[in-house]
Write an enzyme that holds these catalytic residues in place. Sequence first.
Site, PDB file in Angstrom:
ATOM      1  N   ARG A 101       0.995  -1.195   0.037  1.00 20.13           N
ATOM      2  CA  ARG A 101      -0.171   0.054   0.019  1.00 20.13           C
ATOM      3  C   ARG A 101       0.803   1.330  -0.088  1.00 20.13           C
ATOM      4  O   ARG A 101       1.573   1.369   0.946  1.00 20.13           O
ATOM      5  CB  ARG A 101      -0.855  -0.071   1.275  1.00 20.13           C
ATOM      6  CG  ARG A 101      -1.752   1.385   1.394  1.00 20.13           C
ATOM      7  CD  ARG A 101      -2.700   1.381   2.455  1.00 20.13           C
ATOM      8  NE  ARG A 101      -3.930   0.512   1.917  1.00 20.13           N
ATOM      9  CZ  ARG A 101      -5.200   0.706   2.388  1.00 20.13           C
ATOM     10  NH1 ARG A 101      -5.579   1.507   3.417  1.00 20.13           N
ATOM     11  NH2 ARG A 101      -6.198   0.027   1.877  1.00 20.13           N
ATOM     12  N   HIS A 128      -7.423   0.945  -6.516  1.00 25.12           N
ATOM     13  CA  HIS A 128      -7.464  -0.017  -5.235  1.00 25.12           C
ATOM     14  C   HIS A 128      -8.176  -1.267  -5.862  1.00 25.12           C
ATOM     15  O   HIS A 128      -9.357  -1.504  -5.588  1.00 25.12           O
ATOM     16  CB  HIS A 128      -8.535   0.682  -4.144  1.00 25.12           C
ATOM     17  CG  HIS A 128      -8.515  -0.035  -2.745  1.00 25.12           C
ATOM     18  ND1 HIS A 128      -7.671  -0.999  -2.549  1.00 25.12           N
ATOM     19  CD2 HIS A 128      -8.957   0.515  -1.753  1.00 25.12           C
ATOM     20  CE1 HIS A 128      -7.921  -1.444  -1.247  1.00 25.12           C
ATOM     21  NE2 HIS A 128      -8.712  -0.456  -0.691  1.00 25.12           N
ATOM     22  N   GLN A 131     -10.384  -3.878  -3.479  1.00 24.20           N
ATOM     23  CA  GLN A 131     -11.446  -3.726  -2.997  1.00 24.20           C
ATOM     24  C   GLN A 131     -12.611  -3.600  -4.115  1.00 24.20           C
ATOM     25  O   GLN A 131     -13.731  -4.195  -3.882  1.00 24.20           O
ATOM     26  CB  GLN A 131     -11.400  -1.920  -2.616  1.00 24.20           C
ATOM     27  CG  GLN A 131     -12.719  -1.404  -2.039  1.00 24.20           C
ATOM     28  CD  GLN A 131     -13.105  -1.877  -0.589  1.00 24.20           C
ATOM     29  OE1 GLN A 131     -12.112  -1.662   0.035  1.00 24.20           O
ATOM     30  NE2 GLN A 131     -14.326  -2.487  -0.780  1.00 24.20           N
ATOM     31  N   ASP A 217     -17.268   6.824  -1.299  1.00 24.28           N
ATOM     32  CA  ASP A 217     -15.890   6.785  -0.763  1.00 24.28           C
ATOM     33  C   ASP A 217     -15.595   8.094  -0.020  1.00 24.28           C
ATOM     34  O   ASP A 217     -16.445   9.025  -0.389  1.00 24.28           O
ATOM     35  CB  ASP A 217     -14.815   6.357  -2.016  1.00 24.28           C
ATOM     36  CG  ASP A 217     -13.458   6.336  -1.522  1.00 24.28           C
ATOM     37  OD1 ASP A 217     -13.182   6.322  -0.235  1.00 24.28           O
ATOM     38  OD2 ASP A 217     -12.509   6.520  -2.401  1.00 24.28           O
ATOM     39  N   CYS A 257     -16.661   1.687   0.653  1.00 20.39           N
ATOM     40  CA  CYS A 257     -15.308   0.992   0.907  1.00 20.39           C
ATOM     41  C   CYS A 257     -14.897   1.102   2.254  1.00 20.39           C
ATOM     42  O   CYS A 257     -14.221   0.182   2.764  1.00 20.39           O
ATOM     43  CB  CYS A 257     -14.196   1.345  -0.175  1.00 20.39           C
ATOM     44  SG  CYS A 257     -14.019   3.121  -0.026  1.00 20.39           S
ATOM     45  N   ARG A 285     -13.591  -8.682   2.044  1.00 30.16           N
ATOM     46  CA  ARG A 285     -11.914  -8.410   1.700  1.00 30.16           C
ATOM     47  C   ARG A 285     -11.240  -9.732   2.010  1.00 30.16           C
ATOM     48  O   ARG A 285     -10.420 -10.305   1.088  1.00 30.16           O
ATOM     49  CB  ARG A 285     -11.595  -7.338   2.398  1.00 30.16           C
ATOM     50  CG  ARG A 285     -12.239  -6.074   2.073  1.00 30.16           C
ATOM     51  CD  ARG A 285     -12.096  -5.445   0.924  1.00 30.16           C
ATOM     52  NE  ARG A 285     -10.547  -5.175   0.652  1.00 30.16           N
ATOM     53  CZ  ARG A 285      -9.912  -4.196   0.945  1.00 30.16           C
ATOM     54  NH1 ARG A 285     -10.554  -3.346   1.768  1.00 30.16           N
ATOM     55  NH2 ARG A 285      -8.630  -4.245   0.858  1.00 30.16           N
TER      56      ARG A 285
HETATM   57  N1   CP Z   1     -11.386  -0.168   2.543  1.00 31.37           N
HETATM   58  C1   CP Z   1     -10.148  -0.060   2.664  1.00 31.37           C
HETATM   59  O1   CP Z   1      -9.065  -0.571   1.934  1.00 31.37           O
HETATM   60  O2   CP Z   1      -9.972  -0.008   4.128  1.00 31.37           O
HETATM   61  P1   CP Z   1      -8.750   0.506   4.878  1.00 31.37           P
HETATM   62  O3   CP Z   1      -8.041   1.614   4.272  1.00 31.37           O
HETATM   63  O4   CP Z   1      -9.106   0.337   6.441  1.00 31.37           O
HETATM   64  O5   CP Z   1      -7.714  -0.726   4.605  1.00 31.37           O
HETATM   65  N1  NVA Z   2     -10.011   6.839  -1.643  1.00 28.67           N
HETATM   66  C1  NVA Z   2      -9.755   6.307  -0.544  1.00 28.67           C
HETATM   67  C2  NVA Z   2      -9.824   4.891  -0.292  1.00 28.67           C
HETATM   68  C3  NVA Z   2      -9.758   4.362   1.148  1.00 28.67           C
HETATM   69  C4  NVA Z   2      -9.981   2.798   1.160  1.00 28.67           C
HETATM   70  C5  NVA Z   2      -8.267   6.810  -0.266  1.00 28.67           C
HETATM   71  O1  NVA Z   2      -7.383   6.655  -0.878  1.00 28.67           O
HETATM   72  O2  NVA Z   2      -7.853   7.125   1.229  1.00 28.67           O
END
Ligand code: CP
Ligand code: NVA
Length: 298
Positions: A101, A128, A131, A217, A257, A285
């Site tokens: 990430r 993502h 997700q 989101d 999400c 997930r």
């Molecule tokens: N939706 C999602 O990716 O959640 P987190 O940021 O908690 O991993």
């Molecule tokens: N768009 C959001 C998604 C979180 C799961 C971010 O990047 O923070």
Amino acid sequence: MKHLLSLEKLPRAEFAPILRDAIVFKRERGRHKTPPLAGKTWALIFSKSSTRTRVSFETGIRELGAGVMFLNANDIQLGRGEPIKDTARVLGRMIHGAVIRTFAQRDVEDFAAFSQIPTINALTDDEHPCQVLTDIFTFEEMRGPIAGKVITFVGDGACNMPASWIFAAAKMGFELRIAAPKAFQPSAGLLQRAGGKIICTEDLKAAAAGADLLYTDVWVSMGKEAEAAERIKILSGYQINAELLKVAKPDALVMHCLPAYRGKEIDEATFEAHADTIFTQAENRLHVQKSILNWAVS
Ligand code: CP
Ligand code: NVA
């Protein structure tokens, strides 16, 4: 060597087996006969916060038979400036797979190229993928095939979540509508690369009319905190609430999400009314990512 770096790069033919096997991983949790990662070691390398992605991957990797380590990017030399390609070449000689990430999409791509171990994008600024594969799985679990359905994304249409939805639309055959202010609509280049039936509009109600799924989101993605005040001002009104649901299909699903900010992209009452879907989506997930891991090593 298989990687899940983006839905843009995931071949159309790979969606169905990942989604199909996820059904089995969900149904047979705790009873997997031959754990596909037995005897291996995987690492999570995260430069951004996470609850769902971290816990679901750590749990899923263990349940598939491997050991797993969580590396906060700031705790390893990467955080002090060691290049991603050197980090990748070191880890590639020690571990068997990586879940990353980070900010730049280029970093997961470089990691995959230099490490030569299966690499999974656990969120970048661009996409993502885990997700959205989970969201499609959850939709199909509740409503059957997503092909031919209308999915409406409400809010920041220019971030990672809508981008992954955009790349999934043509491949899975659904109509995607993005309701967002002009400044937060996806770029023309991205839409062109994706193809498919994508409608971008500032007209929230038109986008939601007859929709099978309303999706949202956060307005302020990780890394965009400095723009929070301006984003909240411009995105204000792009909210999923009872008023908007009135124009969607009577049995429309609502998904998020997570994490959710009540009173911003969704109101409290609508969130709680659809909490069962939203938390099933979160649970899924785990099952879908186990299928992704299994796919990556097979
Ligand atoms: N939706 C999602 O990716 O959640 P987190 O940021 O908690 O991993
Ligand atoms: N768009 C959001 C998604 C979180 C799961 C971010 O990047 O923070």
